[in-house]
Design a protein around this motif. Sequence first.
Motif, mmCIF file in Angstrom:
data_model
loop_
_atom_site.group_PDB
_atom_site.id
_atom_site.type_symbol
_atom_site.label_atom_id
_atom_site.label_comp_id
_atom_site.label_asym_id
_atom_site.label_seq_id
_atom_site.Cartn_x
_atom_site.Cartn_y
_atom_site.Cartn_z
ATOM 1 N N PRO A 1 18.031 12.286 -10.269
ATOM 2 C CA PRO A 1 18.348 12.298 -11.703
ATOM 3 C C PRO A 1 19.516 11.384 -12.030
ATOM 4 N N GLY A 2 19.359 10.581 -13.065
ATOM 5 C CA GLY A 2 20.370 9.617 -13.471
ATOM 6 C C GLY A 2 20.140 8.227 -12.923
ATOM 7 N N GLU A 3 19.244 8.100 -11.925
ATOM 8 C CA GLU A 3 18.944 6.796 -11.347
ATOM 9 C C GLU A 3 17.742 6.159 -12.032
ATOM 10 N N LEU A 4 17.640 4.836 -11.910
ATOM 11 C CA LEU A 4 16.499 4.131 -12.487
ATOM 12 C C LEU A 4 15.191 4.653 -11.909
ATOM 13 N N ALA A 5 14.212 4.849 -12.766
ATOM 14 C CA ALA A 5 12.882 5.289 -12.342
ATOM 15 C C ALA A 5 12.132 4.055 -11.845
ATOM 16 N N ALA A 6 12.366 3.706 -10.614
ATOM 17 C CA ALA A 6 11.824 2.450 -10.080
ATOM 18 C C ALA A 6 11.569 2.564 -8.581
ATOM 19 N N SER A 7 10.816 3.591 -8.208
ATOM 20 C CA SER A 7 10.473 3.768 -6.796
ATOM 21 C C SER A 7 9.338 2.808 -6.430
ATOM 22 N N PRO A 8 8.988 2.715 -5.144
ATOM 23 C CA PRO A 8 7.849 1.880 -4.753
ATOM 24 C C PRO A 8 6.529 2.293 -5.403
ATOM 25 N N LEU A 9 6.464 3.538 -5.913
ATOM 26 C CA LEU A 9 5.240 3.989 -6.575
ATOM 27 C C LEU A 9 5.212 3.638 -8.056
ATOM 28 N N ASN A 10 6.243 2.939 -8.528
ATOM 29 C CA ASN A 10 6.334 2.591 -9.954
ATOM 30 C C ASN A 10 6.455 1.089 -10.121
ATOM 31 N N PRO A 11 5.421 0.344 -9.702
ATOM 32 C CA PRO A 11 5.523 -1.115 -9.753
ATOM 33 C C PRO A 11 5.667 -1.626 -11.187
ATOM 34 N N LEU A 12 6.410 -2.692 -11.311
ATOM 35 C CA LEU A 12 6.549 -3.391 -12.594
ATOM 36 C C LEU A 12 5.281 -4.220 -12.783
ATOM 37 N N VAL A 13 4.512 -3.894 -13.823
ATOM 38 C CA VAL A 13 3.231 -4.594 -14.010
ATOM 39 C C VAL A 13 3.285 -5.613 -15.140
ATOM 40 N N LEU A 14 4.381 -5.648 -15.815
ATOM 41 C CA LEU A 14 4.538 -6.658 -16.893
ATOM 42 C C LEU A 14 6.026 -6.953 -17.036
#
Length: 271
Positions: A258-271
């Motif tokens: 909690p409080g960290e960027l929601a950007a794990s390996p399961l949340n790829p940037l698609v755009l």
Amino acid sequence: MNETLASPQTQTYPLSSLDIDSYQQNGHILLREVASPEEVKSYRAAIDEAVAKYNTETRALAERDTYGKAFLQIMNLWEQDEAVRRFVLAKRFAQIAADLMGCANVRIYHDQALFKEPGGGFTPWHQDQYYWPLDTDKTITLWMPLVDITEDMGIIKFASGSHTEGYIDKLGISDASQNFLEEYIQKNNFPISTTSYMQAGDATFHSGWTLHGAPGNNSGTMREVMTIIYFADGAKAIEPDNKNRQADLERWLPGVKPGELAASPLNPLVL
């Protein structure tokens, strides 16, 4: 790897300012031919195969609770299958999601196949974001049938404008949520919006706070739907306030606190 859908048509999907305004006002929109029938046909076999392989529901419909009767739910197929990965990470879909929400970049939260069996029950009214431990309202779900569907198969329905109320449903998908939210919708005079027919490749997009549900499948045909959840890049995880958000934090945001960027390996940037 080509992460756009191969098509003789343009790779982008033009949205008008009226489309964006409609989504912002209502919290949902139906867009026709987001993917062509030919494109859907080329990906459907891979999605169906993955659903058959990873589905763990073996009980008869009569033995399940309301949630279990509503659909077969198989998640994050993009992790398991290369063809499904190309579908889920398609930039055309991501661009629509970003444009509707009014943000520059989006990440995947997760995908899920929602297959409503013949004779399958209704999907209770609910808010998706009850499950998501994210600090942003810029969340959106693409809901795309892989086969042509009619109203007797369980087409999604929305309570238009309900997204403006924020966090309403503290119950999750259940008989309790159905009863409470049915009354809430009537009390607040939210118009119910649906359609009688969707062609394979048509898609709805709805906000994480938009109240929605679906009737049961009274046909003899499986209602095959693929969904993809997006959120605005830059969102952070929040402290879970229910057990479902805690489970989601662990499963869909592994290693993120909690409080960290929601950007794990399961949340790829698609755009």
